[in-house]
Design an enzyme around this catalytic site. Sequence first.
Site, PDB file in Angstrom:
ATOM      1  N   ASN A 169      -0.168 -10.730 -10.865  1.00 52.34           N
ATOM      2  CA  ASN A 169      -1.512 -11.603 -10.884  1.00 52.34           C
ATOM      3  C   ASN A 169      -1.334 -12.718 -11.813  1.00 52.34           C
ATOM      4  OD1 ASN A 169      -3.139 -11.147  -8.797  1.00 52.34           O
ATOM      5  ND2 ASN A 169      -4.218  -9.711  -9.687  1.00 52.34           N
ATOM      6  N   HIS A 181      -3.404 -15.366  -8.125  1.00 52.48           N
ATOM      7  CA  HIS A 181      -4.177 -14.295  -7.415  1.00 52.48           C
ATOM      8  C   HIS A 181      -3.977 -14.358  -5.810  1.00 52.48           C
ATOM      9  CE1 HIS A 181      -6.570 -12.493 -10.362  1.00 52.48           C
ATOM     10  NE2 HIS A 181      -6.822 -13.686 -10.886  1.00 52.48           N
ATOM     11  N   ASP A 222      -3.034 -11.153  -3.689  1.00 54.31           N
ATOM     12  CA  ASP A 222      -3.403 -10.752  -2.520  1.00 54.31           C
ATOM     13  C   ASP A 222      -2.607 -10.345  -1.503  1.00 54.31           C
ATOM     14  OD1 ASP A 222      -5.918 -10.933  -3.740  1.00 54.31           O
ATOM     15  OD2 ASP A 222      -6.536 -12.607  -2.642  1.00 54.31           O
ATOM     16  N   THR A 267       2.226   6.195   7.151  1.00 49.67           N
ATOM     17  CA  THR A 267       1.595   7.499   7.159  1.00 49.67           C
ATOM     18  C   THR A 267       1.443   8.202   8.772  1.00 49.67           C
ATOM     19  OG1 THR A 267      -0.289   5.904   7.589  1.00 49.67           O
ATOM     20  CG2 THR A 267      -0.249   7.185   5.366  1.00 49.67           C
ATOM     21  N   GLU A 314      -3.058  12.019   8.407  1.00 50.43           N
ATOM     22  CA  GLU A 314      -3.163  11.427   7.296  1.00 50.43           C
ATOM     23  C   GLU A 314      -3.990   9.966   7.340  1.00 50.43           C
ATOM     24  OE1 GLU A 314       1.523  12.934   6.032  1.00 50.43           O
ATOM     25  OE2 GLU A 314       1.070  10.705   6.538  1.00 50.43           O
ATOM     26  N   GLU A 367      -6.125  -2.327  -7.107  1.00 46.19           N
ATOM     27  CA  GLU A 367      -4.768  -2.009  -6.349  1.00 46.19           C
ATOM     28  C   GLU A 367      -4.363  -0.447  -6.285  1.00 46.19           C
ATOM     29  OE1 GLU A 367      -5.700  -3.155  -9.833  1.00 46.19           O
ATOM     30  OE2 GLU A 367      -4.230  -2.448 -11.125  1.00 46.19           O
ATOM     31  N   ARG A 414       7.504  10.034   0.577  1.00 45.86           N
ATOM     32  CA  ARG A 414       7.851   9.388   1.764  1.00 45.86           C
ATOM     33  C   ARG A 414       7.022   7.840   1.571  1.00 45.86           C
ATOM     34  NH1 ARG A 414       4.020  10.127   6.001  1.00 45.86           N
ATOM     35  NH2 ARG A 414       4.216  12.239   5.711  1.00 45.86           N
TER      36      ARG A 414
END
Lengths: 622, 119
Positions: A508, A513, A517, A531, A535, A543, A563
Amino acid sequence: MRIQDGNDPNSVGEGMDRHLARYHELKDSGEMPGLSLPEPGNRVPASSAADGKLRDEIIVQLCEGVADERRVQRFREAWTKTVEIVSANRSGICERFPYDEFWSHSLACGLAAHALSKQLGRGNAEEAFLCGFFYRVGALALSCAFPFEYAELMELRSLSELDELKSVERDLFGMDHVETSHAILVDLRMPDLLCATIGELAGQADGGRSELAYLVLNAEKIAGVCLLDESRGDEEWSAIMEMRRELGLERAEFAELGDAVVRKWWEYGDILKIHTRAVTTFLELDDTGITERSLLGLSKINAMSEYGSPLTVLIVDDDPTARVILKQQLVKVGYRVLTANDGADALSCALQHSPDVVIADWMMPEMDGLDLCRALRRYEAGRLLFFVLLTGRGEDEGIIEAFEAGVDDFFVKPTHQDVLIARMTAAKRVLNLRRQIEEDHRQLKQQLCRMAELAREAKDAAVTDSLTLLPNRRYATRRLSEEWSYSERTGLPVSIVMIDVDRFKMVNDTHGHDVGDVVLQRVAEVLREATRSGEVVCRFGGEEFIVICRATTREDVLLCAERLRSAVERFVTEGLAVSEKITVSAGVATRDETTGNVDALVRAADQAVYKAKELGRNQVCA
Amino acid sequence: MADTNETVLDMEVIGALRALEADGAPGLFAEIVELFLTDTPPRMKGLEAASDAGDMPGVEAAAHSLKSSCGNLGATVLVDLFKQIEMLGREHAPEEIPSLVSKSNEEFVRVQSALLNTK
């Protein structure tokens, strides 16, 4: 604050020294100097080498033609202090004091004094600069030392009317702001002639002003134009024309001087990060003082954006000659110009300074113009800007590809001045339209969001994070307690993974910013893809992400965390314009009979993240 | 002298550069000339090296950038030479390149002295 118990000069020494004694009295009680002064022997270095070089450039320019080395050295020392004072006092505690405008005016006044000194051949120009610059610095000091009282004074009078406040200042503080300027400069051991001139200006004596004092008083009138808003009446212009006649300057000479001051004001304002703005010009003044005002000549209008400040153009070319020529072509009609010599340099410059227009050479080693355009369009700051590609004559083969990449226009090299200006005018039109559309969109989106929000609020479930589109913390908390109960009922385990982006603050700070982002969005994307069913990944805060894993044992959640960590390491940095590798640290926790409640589970995972960070980041801990 | 300058340099381009200088940027023309004279020889060496190594994409890229920087100063003959070299590079036709490269070296000397004379 203590009010001085009388203005009897005899009580504190005689005449001129009264305010010096008062200053020391206030200094002893801790109220003065008010503003932050550089400590002797404690030099603040320029924030970067380039910055320092630019500031040195100012010294060279202001001392141009000074043969005496000692004079240059004296100015250099004073200038170093000046830069420190400005950077340490860009803002202050007095709510109504216009700090930005104050420095802006100081700079204009200094430059006007410098220009007048050169034009009239009176006084030393570099000393005139300092006198003009510091004439009113006492007002800033008083506003910091007596913020509430000064706020009230600023209600009554604006910066250009400070003279009318002097007697009130003396009543309230025991000294007026010019006297304060003098005392501070003496205290700072600024050059003798500077101190003497401000001292003279602080005194009441009207007759027999020194050359420098005379320059400062006239310079302030010129500088007033820089602060003047359009609503100000013609009498001020008449006063300025009156001064021009008194100084014995031709109309054209005077207009040239005034406009040169404004140009320097912009240039130095950029270097010193002092706010400046577009102003009414001297060029169209007529002798009666009744004016047909324009903005710095007709061509200057071209350079102004809707908001009244000049448009900023970033030139990107690996050919230094081309850069210099194009820069001057644009500067002379009033654009602010930044330059970069390759694509990567340009990208970071653009993200930092948000130029309105980028003109980039197509063929460059490493990142060429097209790559630069594509990269810029990914960022908020680069989406709206006007992107121009420079190309050689008859080289329009890839033109379709280029427009698809987000290029707005082509300039053929070498670019003729008139053509350049005409096309920049067109660019400005497009930019204004684009901003208008963007603004409309923003408002529309806001309304839509507001409606959606209302709808969701009705159901008491605003559960999506607007940046990453992941479920948000509120959802995560609710889901966690559901999973907790489910686990209690069924006896199946439940685990969580806490994930924190490594060194995010640095990303940042370095890239802004906007880039931060985009990084968060990329991390969210990768996490979502990595995922599996059972999950659910949510954005937990800044963050920080959380993954809730149903029916997952301690061993399995470690595998899941690894993973995710490795997916981030492998895929996130791809397609981002950041040089550093983006990684995450992960901590896992599993519910067992010793875990008291949901909060304890989250705390355990948080501690594991902390451990992973301690051990060097980019790893998983339990 | 003026005659030679005209064939080597496009005086209209030079005039436009001088006009820039007249607009409140004293010394700009000299600065541009100096930049050009220091920046160009290494680029030309690079072109020659690429040609010697038979690196055609390298030749094409180097000639392209030289073509445009010479265009800035109105060195029309040089621009034409680099244009030809760029085309040959693109067509992977190395045979004629060395002779054009040595021509461009000779022409650069002429451009250099013409520029120093206009200063």
